[in-house]
Design a protein around this motif. Structure first.
Motif, PDB file in Angstrom:
ATOM      1  N   ILE A 180       4.729   4.924  -6.573  1.00 61.35           N
ATOM      2  CA  ILE A 180       5.060   4.283  -7.847  1.00 61.35           C
ATOM      3  C   ILE A 180       3.941   4.510  -8.854  1.00 61.35           C
ATOM      4  CG2 ILE A 180       5.467   2.058  -8.984  1.00 61.35           C
ATOM      5  CD1 ILE A 180       6.864   1.132  -6.460  1.00 61.35           C
ATOM      6  N   GLY A 181       2.685   4.470  -8.369  1.00 65.30           N
ATOM      7  CA  GLY A 181       1.557   4.752  -9.260  1.00 65.30           C
ATOM      8  C   GLY A 181       1.620   6.160  -9.804  1.00 65.30           C
ATOM      9  N   ALA A 182       2.025   7.122  -8.938  1.00 66.63           N
ATOM     10  CA  ALA A 182       2.142   8.507  -9.386  1.00 66.63           C
ATOM     11  C   ALA A 182       3.251   8.641 -10.436  1.00 66.63           C
ATOM     12  CB  ALA A 182       2.434   9.411  -8.187  1.00 66.63           C
ATOM     13  N   LEU A 183       4.406   7.985 -10.195  1.00 68.22           N
ATOM     14  CA  LEU A 183       5.510   8.019 -11.157  1.00 68.22           C
ATOM     15  C   LEU A 183       5.089   7.390 -12.479  1.00 68.22           C
ATOM     16  CD1 LEU A 183       8.523   8.457 -11.855  1.00 68.22           C
ATOM     17  CD2 LEU A 183       8.976   6.197 -10.848  1.00 68.22           C
ATOM     18  N   LEU A 184       4.388   6.274 -12.406  1.00 60.08           N
ATOM     19  CA  LEU A 184       3.950   5.577 -13.612  1.00 60.08           C
ATOM     20  C   LEU A 184       2.951   6.426 -14.389  1.00 60.08           C
ATOM     21  CD1 LEU A 184       4.297   2.888 -15.124  1.00 60.08           C
ATOM     22  CD2 LEU A 184       2.397   1.976 -13.771  1.00 60.08           C
ATOM     23  N   THR A 185       2.035   7.050 -13.669  1.00 59.15           N
ATOM     24  CA  THR A 185       1.039   7.914 -14.327  1.00 59.15           C
ATOM     25  C   THR A 185       1.734   9.071 -15.055  1.00 59.15           C
ATOM     26  OG1 THR A 185      -0.579   7.371 -12.625  1.00 59.15           O
ATOM     27  CG2 THR A 185      -1.005   9.341 -13.946  1.00 59.15           C
ATOM     28  N   TRP A 186       2.695   9.712 -14.372  1.00 58.33           N
ATOM     29  CA  TRP A 186       3.408  10.840 -14.995  1.00 58.33           C
ATOM     30  C   TRP A 186       4.156  10.385 -16.252  1.00 58.33           C
ATOM     31  CZ3 TRP A 186       8.696  11.456 -15.764  1.00 58.33           C
ATOM     32  CH2 TRP A 186       9.092  12.713 -16.218  1.00 58.33           C
ATOM     33  N   SER A 187       4.811   9.206 -16.172  1.00 56.28           N
ATOM     34  CA  SER A 187       5.596   8.742 -17.328  1.00 56.28           C
ATOM     35  C   SER A 187       4.692   8.421 -18.508  1.00 56.28           C
ATOM     36  CB  SER A 187       6.425   7.521 -16.941  1.00 56.28           C
ATOM     37  OG  SER A 187       5.594   6.384 -16.735  1.00 56.28           O
ATOM     38  N   THR A 231       0.836  -1.206   0.000  1.00 56.31           N
ATOM     39  CA  THR A 231       0.000   0.000   0.000  1.00 56.31           C
ATOM     40  C   THR A 231       0.869   1.253   0.000  1.00 56.31           C
ATOM     41  OG1 THR A 231      -1.711  -1.185   1.231  1.00 56.31           O
ATOM     42  CG2 THR A 231      -1.844   1.209   1.212  1.00 56.31           C
ATOM     43  N   TRP A 232       1.945   1.236   0.781  1.00 63.89           N
ATOM     44  CA  TRP A 232       2.845   2.391   0.802  1.00 63.89           C
ATOM     45  C   TRP A 232       3.511   2.596  -0.558  1.00 63.89           C
ATOM     46  CZ3 TRP A 232       5.750   0.966   5.977  1.00 63.89           C
ATOM     47  CH2 TRP A 232       4.904   1.269   7.066  1.00 63.89           C
ATOM     48  N   LEU A 233       3.831   1.492  -1.231  1.00 60.82           N
ATOM     49  CA  LEU A 233       4.543   1.595  -2.501  1.00 60.82           C
ATOM     50  C   LEU A 233       3.628   1.973  -3.665  1.00 60.82           C
ATOM     51  CD1 LEU A 233       6.861  -1.538  -2.196  1.00 60.82           C
ATOM     52  CD2 LEU A 233       7.586   0.852  -2.148  1.00 60.82           C
ATOM     53  N   VAL A 234       2.368   1.549  -3.597  1.00 65.75           N
ATOM     54  CA  VAL A 234       1.458   1.776  -4.728  1.00 65.75           C
ATOM     55  C   VAL A 234       1.298   3.263  -5.022  1.00 65.75           C
ATOM     56  CG1 VAL A 234      -0.990   1.717  -5.374  1.00 65.75           C
ATOM     57  CG2 VAL A 234       0.170  -0.383  -4.670  1.00 65.75           C
ATOM     58  N   ILE A 235       1.193   4.087  -3.981  1.00 63.34           N
ATOM     59  CA  ILE A 235       0.907   5.511  -4.192  1.00 63.34           C
ATOM     60  C   ILE A 235       2.053   6.224  -4.922  1.00 63.34           C
ATOM     61  CG2 ILE A 235       0.428   7.706  -3.038  1.00 63.34           C
ATOM     62  CD1 ILE A 235      -1.027   6.087  -0.866  1.00 63.34           C
ATOM     63  N   SER A 267       7.297  -1.194 -13.044  1.00 63.07           N
ATOM     64  CA  SER A 267       6.716   0.150 -12.947  1.00 63.07           C
ATOM     65  C   SER A 267       7.804   1.194 -12.751  1.00 63.07           C
ATOM     66  CB  SER A 267       5.709   0.207 -11.791  1.00 63.07           C
ATOM     67  OG  SER A 267       4.633  -0.681 -12.020  1.00 63.07           O
ATOM     68  N   LEU A 268       8.812   0.877 -11.925  1.00 59.83           N
ATOM     69  CA  LEU A 268       9.909   1.812 -11.717  1.00 59.83           C
ATOM     70  C   LEU A 268      10.712   2.022 -13.000  1.00 59.83           C
ATOM     71  CD1 LEU A 268      11.199   0.683  -8.191  1.00 59.83           C
ATOM     72  CD2 LEU A 268      10.087   2.851  -8.755  1.00 59.83           C
ATOM     73  N   LEU A 269      11.023   0.923 -13.717  1.00 59.65           N
ATOM     74  CA  LEU A 269      11.766   1.037 -14.967  1.00 59.65           C
ATOM     75  C   LEU A 269      10.974   1.847 -15.992  1.00 59.65           C
ATOM     76  CD1 LEU A 269      13.197  -2.595 -15.318  1.00 59.65           C
ATOM     77  CD2 LEU A 269      14.490  -0.502 -14.855  1.00 59.65           C
ATOM     78  N   THR A 270       9.670   1.577 -16.050  1.00 59.17           N
ATOM     79  CA  THR A 270       8.829   2.298 -17.001  1.00 59.17           C
ATOM     80  C   THR A 270       8.786   3.783 -16.652  1.00 59.17           C
ATOM     81  OG1 THR A 270       7.471   0.347 -17.362  1.00 59.17           O
ATOM     82  CG2 THR A 270       6.511   2.462 -17.978  1.00 59.17           C
ATOM     83  N   GLY A 271       8.654   4.088 -15.356  1.00 59.67           N
ATOM     84  CA  GLY A 271       8.579   5.482 -14.941  1.00 59.67           C
ATOM     85  C   GLY A 271       9.859   6.235 -15.205  1.00 59.67           C
ATOM     86  N   VAL A 272      11.013   5.571 -15.045  1.00 58.09           N
ATOM     87  CA  VAL A 272      12.302   6.237 -15.231  1.00 58.09           C
ATOM     88  C   VAL A 272      12.659   6.351 -16.712  1.00 58.09           C
ATOM     89  CG1 VAL A 272      14.784   6.042 -14.812  1.00 58.09           C
ATOM     90  CG2 VAL A 272      13.155   5.538 -12.960  1.00 58.09           C
ATOM     91  N   THR A 281      -4.561   3.061 -19.376  1.00 57.90           N
ATOM     92  CA  THR A 281      -4.418   1.607 -19.503  1.00 57.90           C
ATOM     93  C   THR A 281      -3.053   1.147 -18.997  1.00 57.90           C
ATOM     94  OG1 THR A 281      -5.921   1.536 -21.398  1.00 57.90           O
ATOM     95  CG2 THR A 281      -4.416  -0.322 -21.118  1.00 57.90           C
ATOM     96  N   GLY A 282      -1.990   1.836 -19.373  1.00 56.18           N
ATOM     97  CA  GLY A 282      -0.647   1.462 -18.926  1.00 56.18           C
ATOM     98  C   GLY A 282      -0.482   1.615 -17.428  1.00 56.18           C
ATOM     99  N   THR A 283      -1.021   2.713 -16.913  1.00 61.77           N
ATOM    100  CA  THR A 283      -0.914   2.948 -15.466  1.00 61.77           C
ATOM    101  C   THR A 283      -1.656   1.873 -14.684  1.00 61.77           C
ATOM    102  OG1 THR A 283      -0.751   5.331 -15.836  1.00 61.77           O
ATOM    103  CG2 THR A 283      -1.362   4.596 -13.626  1.00 61.77           C
ATOM    104  N   VAL A 284      -2.893   1.590 -15.100  1.00 60.34           N
ATOM    105  CA  VAL A 284      -3.715   0.592 -14.403  1.00 60.34           C
ATOM    106  C   VAL A 284      -3.047  -0.782 -14.457  1.00 60.34           C
ATOM    107  CG1 VAL A 284      -5.897  -0.671 -14.486  1.00 60.34           C
ATOM    108  CG2 VAL A 284      -5.880   1.825 -14.682  1.00 60.34           C
ATOM    109  N   ALA A 285      -2.457  -1.132 -15.598  1.00 61.66           N
ATOM    110  CA  ALA A 285      -1.797  -2.431 -15.739  1.00 61.66           C
ATOM    111  C   ALA A 285      -0.688  -2.596 -14.701  1.00 61.66           C
ATOM    112  CB  ALA A 285      -1.232  -2.585 -17.146  1.00 61.66           C
ATOM    113  N   GLY A 286       0.091  -1.526 -14.487  1.00 62.47           N
ATOM    114  CA  GLY A 286       1.179  -1.608 -13.511  1.00 62.47           C
ATOM    115  C   GLY A 286       0.673  -1.693 -12.089  1.00 62.47           C
ATOM    116  N   ILE A 287      -0.318  -0.871 -11.738  1.00 64.80           N
ATOM    117  CA  ILE A 287      -0.807  -0.845 -10.357  1.00 64.80           C
ATOM    118  C   ILE A 287      -1.525  -2.140 -10.007  1.00 64.80           C
ATOM    119  CG2 ILE A 287      -2.366   0.332  -8.771  1.00 64.80           C
ATOM    120  CD1 ILE A 287      -1.747   2.933 -10.211  1.00 64.80           C
ATOM    121  N   VAL A 288      -2.377  -2.625 -10.912  1.00 63.39           N
ATOM    122  CA  VAL A 288      -3.132  -3.858 -10.640  1.00 63.39           C
ATOM    123  C   VAL A 288      -2.183  -5.027 -10.398  1.00 63.39           C
ATOM    124  CG1 VAL A 288      -4.620  -5.604 -11.701  1.00 63.39           C
ATOM    125  CG2 VAL A 288      -5.252  -3.201 -11.792  1.00 63.39           C
ATOM    126  N   THR A 289      -1.126  -5.102 -11.179  1.00 65.59           N
ATOM    127  CA  THR A 289      -0.188  -6.217 -11.036  1.00 65.59           C
ATOM    128  C   THR A 289       0.561  -6.149  -9.715  1.00 65.59           C
ATOM    129  OG1 THR A 289       0.098  -6.120 -13.435  1.00 65.59           O
ATOM    130  CG2 THR A 289       1.621  -7.512 -12.223  1.00 65.59           C
TER     131      THR A 289
END
Length: 792
Positions: A224-231, A218-222, A604-609, A244-252
């Motif tokens: 990482i989800g924000a980073l993924l959404t921005w990317s 739960t701590w990580l989702v917020i 998600s981290l690799l995608t965001g960076v 779609t890309g953001t949801v795929a990362g968070i759901v997994t």
């Protein structure tokens, strides 16, 4: 009060009190309400997160990508159904387990369920009864109550007419009657236990470990989800594609099925034990079953059958009325204990002696007696307690006890006015009772020996008698019996040392049984205690796991976590085995779920960076999760297993899941990057990533599913076959948006998955070797892993 003491309540008075809500209606601790079950399974944090993500996909994406929303329905539906089944099993057995309450109504004595006791009822008490409502004593005949469960004081309290008695205490000696003054939730024990006795799945290392996983995720989702959404948004793609890309990362990242599988495993364990007539009164007991490494047995009622038979009476003096005295003592109590019943079978008629004073039997005194007009005082009890060494009958009684018989001494005393000082004791006869050893005892003990569970025989009987029975059953160290009266109670460290070194203990008082459990626990042992008598209550309560016999006293059944309804000592192996199955399998499937979580985090981290599109869509995640985690985990969580649980659940799972997740994510992103670097489209690149991820995640399943038996091999092969169908069947390929970029792309993706599998194998071998390293209480025997079959 006098009128109630004569006839009890009338039927009309009972009906009036029931209508006024003055019945003993208290909530059972074995299960929670249907509404609470539904709320607990529907209103969860993960369901809320997944539901919100599903809504976003329905608004901005395609409906095929919203398949993960079915997880909410599956989690809630399966969890509710399984827990309702467990609730029905628990409630049904709890009703059977309830000790009937004896009351006087309309002038006659009758037995009723505890819930039917009403305010003002006249309740009858005898030794071993637990008090279920508060009240005032009307009359008492040597009545002694143990209030230690309420006050912590172990000494029995003498109760006289007019004294208050509280629910939660139990009778250790004598008999009496009292009028109920507080019932239901107004009763003392009910008020204390209202919160503590509520149904709960918490307070276990397993549940706490799963909760910690959820908290970390739960701590990580917020962030990482924000980073993924921005990317995804910064790539200047459409809003739908970014969502779609953001949801795929968070759901997994969310291990949504782990909580479900844990609840199902607990619930199914309760149902399975219920079919074996074992009542699990607290679900966390399922986990404790698996961790038990020391089993303390009370001889009477556990190793031996509850009943006894009088073998012979050996008079020591011809001038004393031995047989008349035995007849008088045996027929004195209208509710005799097993010893008195055995003597009563030989002497069914009382000689007509009139008792002027009585002292009921108690485990602390180890004798009972009475004083009769013109015949003096007589006591019947343990020879080594009543007789000094060297007196007539002492040596003879010891020799008989050494053969495994139960031996009592019948003695004449001057007076019973002071039970603590009997004065001069004259031995009159040696009374020999024969105990029946349970036919299944030897086989059950052999099972525990094979599983490296240490057995301690703790009994109030003569040490030589207990030793003889233990030796006949093949208990290691049974030939060396320790007399508990010689133990250093004021030196806990020395006591723990003696407990470690010895197996059989005789002349153990109820207070010492409690000390023994504490001494073993101080050495790091997880202790299970079995018993059926009122003298076992304190030890059962303090043990990590209390196991009571169904025919035992109401007090023992009330404090035990597990009740063997059929008194089947032979069912203990299946009880322990069920606990081991649950824990070993939950740890197994936790590795699958957490591997998924960690590869999703890394991706998600690799995608965001890096700023590429997420390597797969939500529908791809649904397909892979179903075939490598969801479906296999359901079967693996319910599979047979006999591996004893150990502490350190969280570190062990993380040692496998973290490197496995990193390896899978690295292989997937490499496959995706290679495809993106060429001329592949986004859909083709994602298909390459899906192939690599499936091969790597499937190999994690292969490693986790060991040992390989036919049904596990079939399960793993079936998952691979279903994925092959998804790639080759046109409808499935179109539905899951799978587009191969050509044979070379497919082989490259599969090859990277195989390479990841090779590395994963090395990681698993290292982790398994560390797990196999000897530790305190570990089982290193091959017997810890018997043949594993689906029908076991």
């Amino acid at each position: 009060m006098e009128q109630v003491a004569e006839r009890g309540l009338t039927s009309a008075e009972v009906a009036e009190r029931v209508a006024a809500g003055q019945a003993n209606d208290v909530r059972r601790r074995s299960s929670r309400s249907v509404s609470a079950i539904v709320r607990a399974n529907v209103l969860t944090l993960f369901n809320g997160v997944i539901g919100a993500l599903w809504v976003l996909i329905m608004i901005f994406g395609e409906w095929q990508d919203g398949l993960f929303g079915l997880v909410i329905v599956a989690n809630a539906g399966i969890g509710i159904v399984q827990e309702l089944r467990a609730k029905r099993t628990l409630d049904r057995l709890a009703i059977v387990n309830e000790s009937p309450v004896r009351v006087r109504r309309d002038g006659s004595d009758t037995e009723i369920p505890p819930r039917q006791v009403v305010l003002g009822d006249l309740v009858l008490l005898s030794s071993g009864d637990q008090l279920l409502v508060d009240g005032e004593v009307v009359d008492a005949d040597g009545l002694e109550a143990d209030e230690s469960l309420l006050t912590g004081e172990a000494d029995p309290v003498h109760k006289r007419p007019g004294d208050e008695v509280l629910s939660g205490s139990f009778v250790v000696a004598g008999r009496g009657r009292y009028v109920a003054t507080r019932v239901g939730r107004d009763a003392y024990a009910a008020r204390l236990a209202e919160e503590a006795s509520a149904f709960s799945l918490s307070h276990s290392e397993l549940r706490e470990g799963v909760t910690r996983f959820i908290k970390y995720v739960t701590w990580l989702v917020i962030p990482i989800g924000a980073l993924l959404t921005w990317s995804q948004v910064s790539r200047q793609t459409s809003v739908g594609e970014a969502v779609t890309g953001t949801v795929a990362g968070i759901v997994t990242m969310i291990p949504e099925g782990l909580v479900l599988m844990t609840s199902i495993a607990f619930a199914v364990g309760v149902i399975r034990l219920g079919r074996r007539r074992c009542l699990v009164q607290e679900l966390p007991a399922i986990e404790i079953l698996a961790r038990v490494d020391t089993l303390c047995l009370d001889k009477t009622g556990t190793l031996t059958s509850g009943g006894m038979e009088l073998d012979e009476v050996r008079p020591l003096r011809d001038d004393l009325p031995v047989h008349e005295a035995l007849g008088a003592l045996a027929n004195l109590d209208p509710d005799p204990n097993p010893t008195a019943r055995a003597v009563q079978a030989r002497y069914p008629e009382s000689p007509g002696w009139t008792a002027t004073a009585k002292v009921p039997f108690s485990s602390a005194r180890k004798w009972s007696g009475a004083e009769f007009d013109d015949h003096g005082g007589w006591v019947l009890g343990a020879p080594d307690v009543l007789l000094p060494p060297g007196t007539p009958g002492y040596d003879e009684a010891g020799a008989l006890a050494a053969t495994g018989l139960r031996v009592l001494a019948l003695c004449r005393v001057a007076s019973l006015r002071d039970p603590d000082d009997l004065g001069t004791v004259e031995a009159a006869a040696v009374v020999v009772l024969r105990q029946r050893i349970r036919p299944d005892a030897a086989e059950t003990l052999a099972y525990f020996a094979g599983q490296r569970v240490t057995v301690k025989v703790i009994s109030g009987d003569n040490p030589e008698s207990v030793s003889a029975i233990a030796t006949s059953l093949g208990i290691p160290g049974g030939e060396r019996a320790v007399d508990a009266r010689t133990l250093p109670e004021d030196d806990p460290e020395k006591l723990a040392e003696i407990m470690e070194a010895n197996t059989v203990f005789g002349r153990v008082s109820p207070h010492q049984k409690r000390l023994f459990v504490g001494a073993l626990q101080s050495r790091g042992h997880t202790v299970a205690m079995t018993g059926d008598g009122v003298n076992d209550v304190l030890a059962l309560k303090d043990a990590d796991l209390g196991v009571a016999m169904g025919s035992g006293s109401g007090a023992t059944r009330a404090v035990a976590q597990v009740v063997l309804m059929d008194d089947g000592f032979a069912s203990l192996p299946s009880v322990v085995g069920e606990g081991r199955r649950v824990l070993a399998n939950i740890e197994r499937v936790a590795g699958l779920f957490l591997t998924k979580t960690f590869y999703a985090i890394v991706l998600s981290l690799l995608t965001g960076v890096i700023g590429l599109a997420f390597p797969f869509a939500p529908r791809h995640s649904t397909l892979i999760n179903a075939l490598t985690i969801g479906v296999p985990a359901f079967f693996l969580a319910l599979a047979p297993s006999n591996e004893r649980a150990r502490s350190g659940f969280v570190p062990r799972v993380l040692r496998l899941a973290v490197p496995a997740g990193i390896i899978c994510a690295t292989a997937v992103y490499l496959s995706y990057w290679i495809a993106q670097s060429g001329s592949a489209t986004l859909e083709e690149s994602r298909t390459s990533a899906v192939i690599t991820l499936f091969v790597a995640a499937w190999w994690v399943l292969v490693l986790v599913a060991r040992p390989y038996v036919w049904w596990r091999v079939l399960l793993v092969a079936a998952m691979a076959g279903l994925f092959a169908l998804a790639l080759t069947v046109p409808f499935a390929r179109e539905f899951f948006a799978l587009t191969l970029g050509g044979p070379a792309a497919g082989l490259t993706a599969a090859g990277l998955g195989v390479a990841a599998g090779v590395v994963l194998t090395g990681v698993f071998v290292i982790a398994r070797s560390r797990r196999a390293a000897p530790g305190p209480g570990d089982i290193k025997s091959a017997q810890d892993r018997p043949a594993d079959t689906l029908g076991a």
